[in-house]
Design an enzyme around this catalytic site. Sequence first.
Site, PDB file in Angstrom:
ATOM      1  N   ASN A   7       0.864  -1.188   0.000  1.00 20.21           N
ATOM      2  CA  ASN A   7       0.000   0.000   0.000  1.00 20.21           C
ATOM      3  C   ASN A   7       0.895   1.231   0.000  1.00 20.21           C
ATOM      4  OD1 ASN A   7      -1.788   2.088   0.491  1.00 20.21           O
ATOM      5  ND2 ASN A   7      -2.772   1.131   2.250  1.00 20.21           N
ATOM      6  N   ARG A  90      -2.294  -1.662  -3.977  1.00 13.47           N
ATOM      7  CA  ARG A  90      -3.263  -0.578  -3.969  1.00 13.47           C
ATOM      8  C   ARG A  90      -2.863   0.414  -5.066  1.00 13.47           C
ATOM      9  NH1 ARG A  90      -2.473   4.849  -0.895  1.00 13.47           N
ATOM     10  NH2 ARG A  90      -4.420   5.916  -1.378  1.00 13.47           N
ATOM     11  N   HIS A 179      -8.825   7.119  -2.270  1.00 15.32           N
ATOM     12  CA  HIS A 179      -8.843   6.497  -0.937  1.00 15.32           C
ATOM     13  C   HIS A 179     -10.092   5.625  -0.770  1.00 15.32           C
ATOM     14  CE1 HIS A 179      -6.369  10.232   0.366  1.00 15.32           C
ATOM     15  NE2 HIS A 179      -5.541   9.225   0.179  1.00 15.32           N
ATOM     16  N   ARG A 238      -0.015  18.947  -1.014  1.00 15.16           N
ATOM     17  CA  ARG A 238      -1.002  19.355  -2.031  1.00 15.16           C
ATOM     18  C   ARG A 238      -1.898  20.465  -1.493  1.00 15.16           C
ATOM     19  NH1 ARG A 238      -2.851  13.272  -3.221  1.00 15.16           N
ATOM     20  NH2 ARG A 238      -1.463  12.878  -1.459  1.00 15.16           N
ATOM     21  N   GLU A 381      -6.689  -0.985   5.107  1.00 16.61           N
ATOM     22  CA  GLU A 381      -6.750  -1.151   3.657  1.00 16.61           C
ATOM     23  C   GLU A 381      -6.103  -2.459   3.227  1.00 16.61           C
ATOM     24  OE1 GLU A 381      -6.306   3.204   1.756  1.00 16.61           O
ATOM     25  OE2 GLU A 381      -4.862   2.797   3.347  1.00 16.61           O
TER      26      GLU A 381
END
Length: 394
Positions: A7, A90, A179, A238, A381
Amino acid sequence: MKILIINSGSSSIKFQLIQMPQASVLASGMVERIGIEGGSISYKNASNDFSKKINFPDHASGLKKIAELLMDRDLGVIGSADEINAVGHRIVHGGKQFTETTQVTEEVKANIRRLFSLAPLHNPAHLNGIEVAEDIFKNASQVCVFDTAFFTSIPQKAYQYAIPKHFMDDSRIRLYGFHGTSHKYVSEKALEHLGKPDAKLITIHLGNGCSMAAIKAGKAIDTSMGFGPANGLIMGTRAGDIDQSVIFYMQEHLGYSVKEVSDILLKQSGMLGLTGYSDLRDIEAAAAEGDEVCALALEMNAYRIRKFIGAYTAALNGVDAIVFTAGIGENSSTIRSKVCKEMEYIGIELDESLNGQRSKKLREIQSAFSKVKVMVIPTNEELAIATQVFDLMK
């Protein structure tokens, strides 16, 4: 079946080696602060718990170190790479063509490469991870699980942009969302905990990358990221939402090229641009010591999240619970406190003593007077990806 889950985030790699279908974790760990001074790797299994400060220049070096540890004579849990049956990756951006779990082929890799421009901080690292894994685990099946897949339920009124329609029809310019694996996992856990399958949830994934989702009865109806994973909340590097006029001004009047503007907004902005730090732990520490710039950045970060909570409460026509997850969402009591401050108008009240406690389990942190549940749910995840990979391979 032994499934290694990779991931890769924009500055981290989480990994788990999971025995399926038992869902038992044989080994797990994390590479942190990739490309940033002060990098580290942590690794643990049933009998070892290891961590070391190492600077990783890129994701490939981190993946190679993970493989070394898994096969290490003293710390490892496998004797050779051939014991790995599958590697689940992922992938942040699957575009319109990838809506389900997919086995890697040359065509799949080519399509991931074509999506680089839509997820420049992630998809290149993901493809690099696939290629490194193919080289190390030569006999394992390589499988992709796409973050965008969870958001296929978002209605057209939310995913279409107010630009000429042919851009959506011909060039597939629309909201995709990101996500998704995390939002899907924690929303399912929340619904199970609440015992209310039609509950209205706002899930808040806060890491180096950040996003939110409005979820009704287990289906996403909106999300803060869009065509690429750049807009919405303030993130590590970001900018999140920004007036497009700023972009035109930077190009037309300040002389920046398209690539330079992209690099500024994706790699030099967010908390890094505001404070000089991209890691929230550094920012919180500086703010606690009286750094006013860092203190303001934390307020800006929380304010943006609060605005989305208000918008999504309107979109859902109410909210039963908000869910904090991912590295910052699970661990930063400061951010959770600032987000939930002055939110009584929609019934959110935090219990600061509960908020200040640390736990790796699902927990509620609202006060007894709160009309809305406030939950912290550790995302997993890796387990969600392993389940999808196993279902594909069995």
